[in-house]
Design a protein around this motif. Structure first.
Motif, PDB file in Angstrom:
ATOM      1  N   MET A   1       0.847  -1.180   0.000  1.00 53.57           N
ATOM      2  CA  MET A   1       0.000   0.000   0.000  1.00 53.57           C
ATOM      3  C   MET A   1       0.886   1.235   0.000  1.00 53.57           C
ATOM      4  O   MET A   1       1.899   1.273   0.669  1.00 53.57           O
ATOM      5  N   THR A   2       0.493   2.239  -0.733  1.00 50.58           N
ATOM      6  CA  THR A   2       1.232   3.493  -0.782  1.00 50.58           C
ATOM      7  C   THR A   2       0.498   4.557   0.024  1.00 50.58           C
ATOM      8  O   THR A   2      -0.656   4.359   0.430  1.00 50.58           O
ATOM      9  N   ALA A   3       1.147   5.694   0.209  1.00 51.28           N
ATOM     10  CA  ALA A   3       0.498   6.818   0.904  1.00 51.28           C
ATOM     11  C   ALA A   3      -0.703   7.307   0.100  1.00 51.28           C
ATOM     12  O   ALA A   3      -1.717   7.716   0.681  1.00 51.28           O
ATOM     13  N   ASP A   4      -0.616   7.256  -1.235  1.00 52.60           N
ATOM     14  CA  ASP A   4      -1.765   7.634  -2.076  1.00 52.60           C
ATOM     15  C   ASP A   4      -2.945   6.690  -1.843  1.00 52.60           C
ATOM     16  O   ASP A   4      -4.089   7.135  -1.734  1.00 52.60           O
ATOM     17  N   ASP A   5      -2.656   5.382  -1.771  1.00 59.39           N
ATOM     18  CA  ASP A   5      -3.714   4.402  -1.497  1.00 59.39           C
ATOM     19  C   ASP A   5      -4.364   4.674  -0.147  1.00 59.39           C
ATOM     20  O   ASP A   5      -5.589   4.637  -0.006  1.00 59.39           O
ATOM     21  N   ALA A   6      -3.535   4.944   0.857  1.00 61.85           N
ATOM     22  CA  ALA A   6      -4.042   5.215   2.208  1.00 61.85           C
ATOM     23  C   ALA A   6      -4.907   6.473   2.219  1.00 61.85           C
ATOM     24  O   ALA A   6      -5.969   6.498   2.856  1.00 61.85           O
ATOM     25  N   ALA A   7      -4.473   7.511   1.516  1.00 64.59           N
ATOM     26  CA  ALA A   7      -5.250   8.756   1.448  1.00 64.59           C
ATOM     27  C   ALA A   7      -6.598   8.502   0.772  1.00 64.59           C
ATOM     28  O   ALA A   7      -7.642   8.956   1.266  1.00 64.59           O
ATOM     29  N   ASN A   8      -6.593   7.768  -0.339  1.00 65.97           N
ATOM     30  CA  ASN A   8      -7.849   7.460  -1.032  1.00 65.97           C
ATOM     31  C   ASN A   8      -8.793   6.657  -0.147  1.00 65.97           C
ATOM     32  O   ASN A   8      -9.992   6.935  -0.094  1.00 65.97           O
ATOM     33  N   LEU A   9      -8.266   5.669   0.554  1.00 68.63           N
ATOM     34  CA  LEU A   9      -9.088   4.845   1.437  1.00 68.63           C
ATOM     35  C   LEU A   9      -9.670   5.679   2.582  1.00 68.63           C
ATOM     36  O   LEU A   9     -10.856   5.568   2.912  1.00 68.63           O
ATOM     37  N   ASP A  42       8.371  21.480   6.605  1.00 64.42           N
ATOM     38  CA  ASP A  42       8.578  20.108   6.133  1.00 64.42           C
ATOM     39  C   ASP A  42       7.533  19.716   5.096  1.00 64.42           C
ATOM     40  O   ASP A  42       7.819  18.991   4.158  1.00 64.42           O
ATOM     41  N   VAL A  43       6.298  20.168   5.279  1.00 67.91           N
ATOM     42  CA  VAL A  43       5.221  19.821   4.362  1.00 67.91           C
ATOM     43  C   VAL A  43       5.303  20.665   3.106  1.00 67.91           C
ATOM     44  O   VAL A  43       5.183  20.165   1.997  1.00 67.91           O
ATOM     45  N   LEU A  63       5.265  11.758   4.541  1.00 64.02           N
ATOM     46  CA  LEU A  63       6.317  12.375   5.364  1.00 64.02           C
ATOM     47  C   LEU A  63       6.416  11.707   6.733  1.00 64.02           C
ATOM     48  O   LEU A  63       7.512  11.480   7.238  1.00 64.02           O
ATOM     49  N   LEU A  64       5.279  11.388   7.324  1.00 61.85           N
ATOM     50  CA  LEU A  64       5.301  10.708   8.616  1.00 61.85           C
ATOM     51  C   LEU A  64       5.871   9.297   8.489  1.00 61.85           C
ATOM     52  O   LEU A  64       6.638   8.849   9.339  1.00 61.85           O
ATOM     53  N   ALA A  65       5.526   8.606   7.402  1.00 63.92           N
ATOM     54  CA  ALA A  65       5.998   7.237   7.196  1.00 63.92           C
ATOM     55  C   ALA A  65       7.503   7.187   6.933  1.00 63.92           C
ATOM     56  O   ALA A  65       8.164   6.204   7.243  1.00 63.92           O
ATOM     57  N   SER A  66       8.044   8.259   6.374  1.00 61.94           N
ATOM     58  CA  SER A  66       9.481   8.285   6.069  1.00 61.94           C
ATOM     59  C   SER A  66      10.270   9.043   7.132  1.00 61.94           C
ATOM     60  O   SER A  66      11.444   9.334   6.944  1.00 61.94           O
ATOM     61  N   ASP A  67       9.611   9.392   8.222  1.00 58.18           N
ATOM     62  CA  ASP A  67      10.209  10.185   9.299  1.00 58.18           C
ATOM     63  C   ASP A  67      10.619  11.577   8.833  1.00 58.18           C
ATOM     64  O   ASP A  67      11.450  12.218   9.452  1.00 58.18           O
ATOM     65  N   GLY A  68      10.030  12.049   7.727  1.00 54.34           N
ATOM     66  CA  GLY A  68      10.266  13.416   7.271  1.00 54.34           C
ATOM     67  C   GLY A  68       9.619  14.441   8.182  1.00 54.34           C
ATOM     68  O   GLY A  68      10.033  15.578   8.248  1.00 54.34           O
ATOM     69  N   PHE A 130      -1.036   8.725  12.385  1.00 55.64           N
ATOM     70  CA  PHE A 130       0.243   8.135  12.794  1.00 55.64           C
ATOM     71  C   PHE A 130       0.210   6.612  12.660  1.00 55.64           C
ATOM     72  O   PHE A 130       1.211   5.994  12.294  1.00 55.64           O
ATOM     73  N   THR A 131      -0.942   5.988  12.956  1.00 57.28           N
ATOM     74  CA  THR A 131      -1.062   4.534  12.807  1.00 57.28           C
ATOM     75  C   THR A 131      -0.917   4.122  11.342  1.00 57.28           C
ATOM     76  O   THR A 131      -0.228   3.144  11.024  1.00 57.28           O
ATOM     77  N   ILE A 132      -1.540   4.870  10.446  1.00 50.48           N
ATOM     78  CA  ILE A 132      -1.390   4.592   9.010  1.00 50.48           C
ATOM     79  C   ILE A 132       0.071   4.730   8.600  1.00 50.48           C
ATOM     80  O   ILE A 132       0.615   3.888   7.884  1.00 50.48           O
ATOM     81  N   ALA A 133       0.728   5.785   9.068  1.00 46.57           N
ATOM     82  CA  ALA A 133       2.144   5.999   8.742  1.00 46.57           C
ATOM     83  C   ALA A 133       3.000   4.846   9.265  1.00 46.57           C
ATOM     84  O   ALA A 133       3.917   4.374   8.570  1.00 46.57           O
ATOM     85  N   GLU A 134       2.711   4.383  10.467  1.00 45.12           N
ATOM     86  CA  GLU A 134       3.470   3.255  11.033  1.00 45.12           C
ATOM     87  C   GLU A 134       3.254   1.981  10.224  1.00 45.12           C
ATOM     88  O   GLU A 134       4.187   1.204  10.023  1.00 45.12           O
ATOM     89  N   LEU A 135       2.027   1.750   9.759  1.00 45.89           N
ATOM     90  CA  LEU A 135       1.757   0.590   8.909  1.00 45.89           C
ATOM     91  C   LEU A 135       2.548   0.660   7.607  1.00 45.89           C
ATOM     92  O   LEU A 135       3.107  -0.341   7.154  1.00 45.89           O
ATOM     93  N   LEU A 136       2.598   1.839   7.005  1.00 38.25           N
ATOM     94  CA  LEU A 136       3.370   2.001   5.768  1.00 38.25           C
ATOM     95  C   LEU A 136       4.860   1.795   6.018  1.00 38.25           C
ATOM     96  O   LEU A 136       5.559   1.188   5.202  1.00 38.25           O
ATOM     97  N   LYS A 137       5.353   2.293   7.162  1.00 35.91           N
ATOM     98  CA  LYS A 137       6.763   2.087   7.528  1.00 35.91           C
ATOM     99  C   LYS A 137       7.062   0.606   7.693  1.00 35.91           C
ATOM    100  O   LYS A 137       8.061   0.104   7.204  1.00 35.91           O
ATOM    101  N   SER A 138       6.190  -0.083   8.385  1.00 36.44           N
ATOM    102  CA  SER A 138       6.362  -1.506   8.627  1.00 36.44           C
ATOM    103  C   SER A 138       6.353  -2.285   7.313  1.00 36.44           C
ATOM    104  O   SER A 138       7.160  -3.190   7.101  1.00 36.44           O
ATOM    105  N   GLU A 139       5.450  -1.923   6.425  1.00 34.65           N
ATOM    106  CA  GLU A 139       5.374  -2.582   5.114  1.00 34.65           C
ATOM    107  C   GLU A 139       6.645  -2.329   4.310  1.00 34.65           C
ATOM    108  O   GLU A 139       7.167  -3.231   3.658  1.00 34.65           O
TER     109      GLU A 139
END
Length: 149
Positions: A1-9, A42-43, A63-68, A130-139
């Motif tokens: 899943m990408t950040a775009d997918d997460a945003a759409n969902l 940052d944004v 940005l959150l998923a990449s620690d940006g 933050f939970t979504i970002a952590e899931l993307l990081k983990s993936e």
């Protein structure tokens, strides 16, 4: 899943009244344009001054998923969708203030005053983002190291 997918969902879940309307709703709300509000440095370095709600939400998640964006300490994120108008906002705050990204349609929405004054606002906070970002990081970690699967 990408950040775009997460945003759409997230847009589909927050803004759709019925599942069958999800694609139309994601297009309608995802294409809302920023009103050119102030941004966290940052944004703003990752987003065009005029961008869509989908791009803004995806950018914050990415940005959150990449620690940006460091989400420790006092950073908070609040995503709101106004179902009736349509309109949306992303409010981010830290010790330096409260940058707000607000979004509206490119063309004015028909006059809704005759429809009454009931507004439905749906909101998620940093807990969800933050939970979504952590899931993307983990993936991303498991993709980089298949032995973690």
């Amino acid at each position: 899943m990408t950040a775009d997918d997460a945003a759409n969902l997230l847009i589909a879940v927050m803004a759709s009244e019925q599942v069958r309307d999800s694609a139309k709703t994601v297009h309608e709300f995802g294409s809302l344009i920023t009103r050119g509000d102030k941004l966290l440095t940052d944004v703003s370095s990752k987003l065009a001054r005029r961008h869509t709600f989908r791009e803004g939400l995806s950018g914050v998640i990415s940005l959150l998923a990449s620690d940006g964006l460091k989400h420790g300490g006092n950073l908070s994120v609040d995503v709101k969708i106004e179902v009736r108008d349509p309109a949306s906002s992303i409010v981010m705050s830290n010790d330096l203030g409260e940058p707000i990204l607000s979004y509206a349609p490119m063309t004015p929405v028909k006059d809704l005053r005759s429809a009454g004054d009931l507004y439905i606002t749906k909101r998620v906070t940093q807990l969800t983002i933050f939970t979504i970002a952590e899931l993307l990081k983990s993936e991303a970690r498991s993709d980089a190291n298949p032995s973690l699967r």
